[in-house]
Each structure stands twice: as structure tokens, then as C-alpha cells.
Design a protein around this motif. Structure first.
Motif, PDB file in Angstrom:
ATOM      1  N   GLY A 113       0.806  -1.210   0.000  1.00  0.00           N
ATOM      2  CA  GLY A 113       0.000   0.000   0.000  1.00  0.00           C
ATOM      3  C   GLY A 113       0.843   1.265   0.000  1.00  0.00           C
ATOM      4  N   GLN A 114       1.935   1.238   0.751  1.00  0.00           N
ATOM      5  CA  GLN A 114       2.829   2.396   0.782  1.00  0.00           C
ATOM      6  C   GLN A 114       3.441   2.653  -0.589  1.00  0.00           C
ATOM      7  OE1 GLN A 114       5.729   2.045   3.993  1.00  0.00           O
ATOM      8  NE2 GLN A 114       4.211   1.067   5.300  1.00  0.00           N
ATOM      9  N   ALA A 115       3.864   1.580  -1.237  1.00  0.00           N
ATOM     10  CA  ALA A 115       4.445   1.712  -2.572  1.00  0.00           C
ATOM     11  C   ALA A 115       3.406   2.240  -3.555  1.00  0.00           C
ATOM     12  CB  ALA A 115       4.990   0.364  -3.040  1.00  0.00           C
ATOM     13  N   ALA A 116       2.174   1.741  -3.453  1.00  0.00           N
ATOM     14  CA  ALA A 116       1.116   2.183  -4.367  1.00  0.00           C
ATOM     15  C   ALA A 116       0.867   3.675  -4.236  1.00  0.00           C
ATOM     16  CB  ALA A 116      -0.170   1.398  -4.100  1.00  0.00           C
ATOM     17  N   ARG A 117       0.832   4.182  -3.010  1.00  0.00           N
ATOM     18  CA  ARG A 117       0.584   5.614  -2.816  1.00  0.00           C
ATOM     19  C   ARG A 117       1.704   6.447  -3.431  1.00  0.00           C
ATOM     20  NH1 ARG A 117      -1.529   3.607   2.037  1.00  0.00           N
ATOM     21  NH2 ARG A 117       0.466   3.805   3.120  1.00  0.00           N
ATOM     22  N   ALA A 118       2.949   6.045  -3.183  1.00  0.00           N
ATOM     23  CA  ALA A 118       4.082   6.784  -3.741  1.00  0.00           C
ATOM     24  C   ALA A 118       4.109   6.700  -5.263  1.00  0.00           C
ATOM     25  CB  ALA A 118       5.391   6.239  -3.153  1.00  0.00           C
ATOM     26  N   TYR A 119       3.702   5.577  -5.790  1.00  0.00           N
ATOM     27  CA  TYR A 119       3.714   5.327  -7.233  1.00  0.00           C
ATOM     28  C   TYR A 119       2.660   6.156  -7.954  1.00  0.00           C
ATOM     29  CZ  TYR A 119       3.095   2.230 -11.402  1.00  0.00           C
ATOM     30  OH  TYR A 119       2.973   1.700 -12.658  1.00  0.00           O
ATOM     31  N   TRP A 120       1.403   6.068  -7.488  1.00  0.00           N
ATOM     32  CA  TRP A 120       0.315   6.731  -8.198  1.00  0.00           C
ATOM     33  C   TRP A 120       0.366   8.247  -8.051  1.00  0.00           C
ATOM     34  CZ3 TRP A 120      -1.306   4.043 -11.856  1.00  0.00           C
ATOM     35  CH2 TRP A 120      -1.602   2.676 -11.734  1.00  0.00           C
ATOM     36  N   GLN A 121       1.026   8.739  -7.035  1.00  0.00           N
ATOM     37  CA  GLN A 121       1.133  10.192  -6.861  1.00  0.00           C
ATOM     38  C   GLN A 121       1.896  10.851  -8.007  1.00  0.00           C
ATOM     39  OE1 GLN A 121       2.923  10.807  -3.017  1.00  0.00           O
ATOM     40  NE2 GLN A 121       1.009  10.472  -1.893  1.00  0.00           N
ATOM     41  N   VAL A 122       2.779  10.090  -8.658  1.00  0.00           N
ATOM     42  CA  VAL A 122       3.659  10.709  -9.651  1.00  0.00           C
ATOM     43  C   VAL A 122       3.601  10.068 -11.039  1.00  0.00           C
ATOM     44  CG1 VAL A 122       5.273  11.468  -7.868  1.00  0.00           C
ATOM     45  CG2 VAL A 122       5.649   9.257  -9.007  1.00  0.00           C
ATOM     46  N   TYR A 123       3.080   8.850 -11.181  1.00  0.00           N
ATOM     47  CA  TYR A 123       3.267   8.123 -12.424  1.00  0.00           C
ATOM     48  C   TYR A 123       2.605   8.792 -13.625  1.00  0.00           C
ATOM     49  CZ  TYR A 123       4.031   4.270 -15.650  1.00  0.00           C
ATOM     50  OH  TYR A 123       4.431   3.520 -16.730  1.00  0.00           O
ATOM     51  N   PHE A 124       1.466   9.423 -13.431  1.00  0.00           N
ATOM     52  CA  PHE A 124       0.813  10.129 -14.534  1.00  0.00           C
ATOM     53  C   PHE A 124       1.127  11.623 -14.512  1.00  0.00           C
ATOM     54  CE2 PHE A 124      -2.194   6.427 -14.257  1.00  0.00           C
ATOM     55  CZ  PHE A 124      -1.803   5.866 -15.454  1.00  0.00           C
ATOM     56  N   GLY A 125       2.165  11.990 -13.782  1.00  0.00           N
ATOM     57  CA  GLY A 125       2.572  13.390 -13.683  1.00  0.00           C
ATOM     58  C   GLY A 125       2.274  13.932 -12.304  1.00  0.00           C
ATOM     59  N   GLU A 126       3.233  14.614 -11.730  1.00  0.00           N
ATOM     60  CA  GLU A 126       3.072  15.107 -10.364  1.00  0.00           C
ATOM     61  C   GLU A 126       1.932  16.108 -10.242  1.00  0.00           C
ATOM     62  OE1 GLU A 126       6.672  16.423  -8.620  1.00  0.00           O
ATOM     63  OE2 GLU A 126       7.816  14.659  -9.204  1.00  0.00           O
ATOM     64  N   ASP A 127       1.549  16.753 -11.349  1.00  0.00           N
ATOM     65  CA  ASP A 127       0.477  17.745 -11.321  1.00  0.00           C
ATOM     66  C   ASP A 127      -0.865  17.192 -11.789  1.00  0.00           C
ATOM     67  OD1 ASP A 127       2.334  19.669 -10.495  1.00  0.00           O
ATOM     68  OD2 ASP A 127       2.884  20.130 -12.569  1.00  0.00           O
ATOM     69  N   SER A 128      -0.913  15.881 -12.050  1.00  0.00           N
ATOM     70  CA  SER A 128      -2.137  15.304 -12.605  1.00  0.00           C
ATOM     71  C   SER A 128      -3.230  15.127 -11.571  1.00  0.00           C
ATOM     72  CB  SER A 128      -1.834  13.940 -13.234  1.00  0.00           C
ATOM     73  OG  SER A 128      -1.507  12.989 -12.229  1.00  0.00           O
ATOM     74  N   GLN A 129      -2.859  15.080 -10.277  1.00  0.00           N
ATOM     75  CA  GLN A 129      -3.806  14.851  -9.181  1.00  0.00           C
ATOM     76  C   GLN A 129      -4.578  13.542  -9.372  1.00  0.00           C
ATOM     77  OE1 GLN A 129      -6.157  18.499  -9.083  1.00  0.00           O
ATOM     78  NE2 GLN A 129      -4.693  19.451  -7.688  1.00  0.00           N
ATOM     79  N   PHE A 130      -3.941  12.583 -10.019  1.00  0.00           N
ATOM     80  CA  PHE A 130      -4.593  11.293 -10.243  1.00  0.00           C
ATOM     81  C   PHE A 130      -4.699  10.516  -8.940  1.00  0.00           C
ATOM     82  CE2 PHE A 130      -4.083   6.699 -10.890  1.00  0.00           C
ATOM     83  CZ  PHE A 130      -5.234   6.433 -11.627  1.00  0.00           C
ATOM     84  N   GLN A 131      -5.827   9.866  -8.747  1.00  0.00           N
ATOM     85  CA  GLN A 131      -6.038   8.957  -7.622  1.00  0.00           C
ATOM     86  C   GLN A 131      -6.530   7.631  -8.169  1.00  0.00           C
ATOM     87  OE1 GLN A 131      -8.763  11.080  -4.961  1.00  0.00           O
ATOM     88  NE2 GLN A 131      -7.030  11.595  -3.651  1.00  0.00           N
ATOM     89  N   ARG A 132      -5.842   6.573  -7.799  1.00  0.00           N
ATOM     90  CA  ARG A 132      -6.249   5.252  -8.263  1.00  0.00           C
ATOM     91  C   ARG A 132      -7.447   4.782  -7.448  1.00  0.00           C
ATOM     92  NH1 ARG A 132      -8.145   1.922 -11.431  1.00  0.00           N
ATOM     93  NH2 ARG A 132      -7.955  -0.251 -10.853  1.00  0.00           N
ATOM     94  N   VAL A 133      -8.602   4.680  -8.127  1.00  0.00           N
ATOM     95  CA  VAL A 133      -9.846   4.244  -7.487  1.00  0.00           C
ATOM     96  C   VAL A 133     -10.425   3.107  -8.315  1.00  0.00           C
ATOM     97  CG1 VAL A 133     -12.140   4.902  -6.691  1.00  0.00           C
ATOM     98  CG2 VAL A 133     -10.274   6.588  -6.660  1.00  0.00           C
ATOM     99  N   PRO A 134     -10.267   1.840  -7.892  1.00  0.00           N
ATOM    100  CA  PRO A 134     -10.832   0.718  -8.650  1.00  0.00           C
ATOM    101  C   PRO A 134     -12.333   0.910  -8.871  1.00  0.00           C
ATOM    102  CG  PRO A 134      -9.350  -0.078  -6.943  1.00  0.00           C
ATOM    103  CD  PRO A 134      -9.530   1.399  -6.699  1.00  0.00           C
ATOM    104  N   GLY A 135     -12.766   0.701 -10.098  1.00  0.00           N
ATOM    105  CA  GLY A 135     -14.179   0.840 -10.423  1.00  0.00           C
ATOM    106  C   GLY A 135     -14.580   2.233 -10.849  1.00  0.00           C
ATOM    107  N   SER A 136     -13.694   3.218 -10.666  1.00  0.00           N
ATOM    108  CA  SER A 136     -14.027   4.583 -11.061  1.00  0.00           C
ATOM    109  C   SER A 136     -14.119   4.686 -12.577  1.00  0.00           C
ATOM    110  CB  SER A 136     -12.963   5.553 -10.538  1.00  0.00           C
ATOM    111  OG  SER A 136     -13.228   6.869 -10.974  1.00  0.00           O
ATOM    112  N   ALA A 137     -15.003   5.579 -13.050  1.00  0.00           N
ATOM    113  CA  ALA A 137     -15.253   5.704 -14.487  1.00  0.00           C
ATOM    114  C   ALA A 137     -14.465   6.829 -15.142  1.00  0.00           C
ATOM    115  CB  ALA A 137     -16.746   5.906 -14.732  1.00  0.00           C
ATOM    116  N   ASP A 138     -13.615   7.550 -14.378  1.00  0.00           N
ATOM    117  CA  ASP A 138     -12.846   8.600 -15.036  1.00  0.00           C
ATOM    118  C   ASP A 138     -11.895   7.971 -16.044  1.00  0.00           C
ATOM    119  OD1 ASP A 138      -9.853   8.623 -13.854  1.00  0.00           O
ATOM    120  OD2 ASP A 138     -11.242   8.057 -12.256  1.00  0.00           O
ATOM    121  N   ARG A 139     -11.392   8.762 -16.966  1.00  0.00           N
ATOM    122  CA  ARG A 139     -10.681   8.268 -18.145  1.00  0.00           C
ATOM    123  C   ARG A 139      -9.535   7.324 -17.800  1.00  0.00           C
ATOM    124  NH1 ARG A 139      -6.294   9.754 -21.241  1.00  0.00           N
ATOM    125  NH2 ARG A 139      -5.734  11.293 -19.672  1.00  0.00           N
TER     126      ARG A 139
END
Length: 295
Positions: free
Chosen positions: A140-166
Motif C-alpha cells: 500500500g505504501q508503494a502504491a501511494r508513492a507510485y500513483w502520486q507521480v506516475y501520470f505526472g506530479e500535477d495530474s492529481q490522479f487517484q487510483r480508485v478501482p471501479g471509477s469511471a474517469d478516463r
């Protein structure tokens, strides 16, 4: 793979294959079929899928899989392996989960390295500290650090299983296709998908698939990260790109593909639960070098 999510008409059986809107498809070339709301499939075709050990994924109106059907197999070791699964000791469960988590984090780390993101060093530290059973939830710790930056540090992406965003929708689609292959590999290895190594939810009929898929998720992440910024599931070629991950080399250079590595891990587990292996050694995802953005 056969994608019938956009087709109308009926899928029927024919000698050695399927007939889809008048076109013959040899079943020896198919591992998974996606069936959409506009298509129907005959009972004879279903029997052919079982004969050729093919997974059927039913899809909703968006083309996102929501149901899986997989064949029973005739394997003299099945009952014994199911018993070994149910009786697998806690120390061996914990050790297996440790190896799976480490492999997943290393794949995420490799994605960050390929994207020239300094957070890769953070994941490297986390990976090395994963203990048996991962009691500290390093995954879980790795996932948080990973998703915070993988799509860009300014993307504000949050990995939410089942979410319908792009981005989440594309990840969900890729993971679901991959999960179908994992279920097929589990079945082919004579294992029972309900008996998980770590996932144990009583309502989850495929807990083992949710365990074994983990080292392969970074491959889907890589595809999504390298798609055009306006890519979405509404574009048919995007779905094809997400499915193509299964034919990519797992180590970035050649050799075993992602799909083959999934089957190899399921086979490893079958021997591991029978005490014919001392430990699991899941493959680690390594992105291909100098990969162009996908269109």
C-alpha cells in the motif's frame, strides 16, 4: 482474443472454430472472448470454448467486462491440488505473498525509472523492506508513492478501482482482461480460484486470481501511461493497445511474454503448494526501452 463487444448477431460454433457474422475464427488462435450487449452466443459455441479452454468475458454497455465464464478441466491431480491449497501452511502463504508483493513493487519501480521519475528510489527502499506476509503493508505504501507521480506530479490522479474517469477506466479494463488470463492459467494448472494466498474475501470467487495478477499490473500501467493524453475507452484502438500488453515481453528485451509469464507463475504455485518448490519466483515487469507514445 475475439472482441465481440461492438458486434450484432450471433456467435455460433463451426468445425474447429467459431462463426462470427459469417467469418470463421479458428479457436486455436483464441484465449479470451469479449461478449457485448449487442451479441449473442450459442450453446454449441460455449461448448467449443470449454473444449479449447477459452475464457468468456461478458461486457456491459461500456464494453467493460462484468462477468467471467471459464471451463472445467479434466486433470487427475485437481482434487489433490485443491486439498493442498486448502491446507497450505500460514508461513508458506506469507512467504509466497512476500515474493508477489516484491515483484509487483519492483515492476512499479521499473516503470518509474523508465519515466525518469525520482520516486523510483523511494519504491526501491520500500521493496527491500517487505517482510514475510507484508505485515507493514509495504504494498500500500508503494502504491501511494507510485500513483502520486506516475501520470505526472500535477495530474492529481487517484487510483480508485471501479471509477469511471478516463485513466481509471482504462486501467480497470486492462486489469480485467489480464485477470481473465490469470483465471485461465489457474484453471489450466488444476488450482481452485476461490482459495487465495492472501485475498480471502468469502464473496470473492477468484481470490487466487487477485493474488497472482499483482506482479503483472505494472505492464497495464505502462500501456496507459504511454497512450496519448486524449486516449479513452471510447476509441477502439485504445482497447486493442490495452489487450496487446499480454503479448509484450515481460522483461523488456524478449523471451517470455506477459501472458506466458502468467501461466508460468500459476504452474509454479501448483508445485509450491505441493512442496515441490521452496519458494515462488514471480517474473518482474521491465518496460521496453525507448518506447514511443502509443496512438
Amino acid at each position: 482474443m475475439v472482441d465481440a463487444t461492438a458486434l450484432t448477431g450471433t456467435i455460433r460454433s463451426t468445425r474447429g472454430g467459431l462463426e462470427i457474422n459469417g467469418n470463421n475464427v479458428p479457436l486455436t488462435d483464441v484465449a479470451v472472448i469479449l461478449l457485448g450487449n449487442k451479441a449473442t452466443i450459442s450453446g454449441g459455441a460455449m461448448t467449443m470454448l470449454a473444449k479449447y479452454d477459452i475464457i468468456l468475458l461478458n461486457c456491459d454497455w461500456r464494453g467493460v467486462p462484468d462477468l467471467v465464464a471459464y471451463p472445467w478441466i479434466d486433470n487427475s491431480r485437481v482434487a489433490a491440488r485443491h486439498r493442498y491449497q486448502a491446507e497450505l501452511s500460514q508461513p508458506r502463504r506469507k512467504n509466497a505473498w512476500q515474493q508477489i508483493v516484491r515483484s509487483k513493487i519492483e515492476g512499479q519501480e521499473n516503470n518509474l525509472t523508465a519515466a525518469s521519475l525520482p520516486a523510483a528510489q523511494r519504491l526501491r527502499v520500500i521493496r527491500k523492506s517487505v517482510r514475510s506476509g507484508d505485515p507493514d503493508n509495504r504494498e500500500g505504501q508503494a502504491a501511494r508513492a507510485y500513483w502520486q507521480v506516475y501520470f505526472g506530479e500535477d495530474s492529481q490522479f487517484q487510483r480508485v478501482p471501479g471509477s469511471a474517469d478516463r485513466l481509471n477506466a482504462m486501467l480497470n479494463y486492462g486489469y480485467t482482461i489480464m485477470r481473465g488470463f490469470v483465471i485461465q492459467a489457474i484453471s489450466a494448472s488444476g488450482l481452485w480460484p476461490t482459495y487465495g494466498i492472501w485475498h480471502r474475501n468469502r464473496s470473492n470467487s477468484f481470490a487466487l486470481a487477485d493474488d497472482l495478477i499483482e506482479p503483472f499490473r505494472p505492464a497495464v500501467d505502462f500501456i496507459v501511461q504511454n497512450l496519448d493524453t486524449d486516449a479513452s475507452l471510447e476509441i477502439p484502438t485504445v482497447k486493442k493497445q490495452l489487450v496487446s500488453v499480454l503479448s509484450m515481453p515481460m522483461n523488456g528485451l524478449g523471451g517470455s511474454t506477459v501472458a506466458t509469464s502468467i501461466y508460468e507463475l500459476a504452474a509454479q504455485l501448483a508445485y509450491y503448494i505441493e512442496n515441490d518448490r521452496d519458494r515462488l519466483e514471480p517474473a518482474v515487469w521491465v518496460p521496453p526501452q525507448d518506447s514511443p507514445r502509443l496512438e
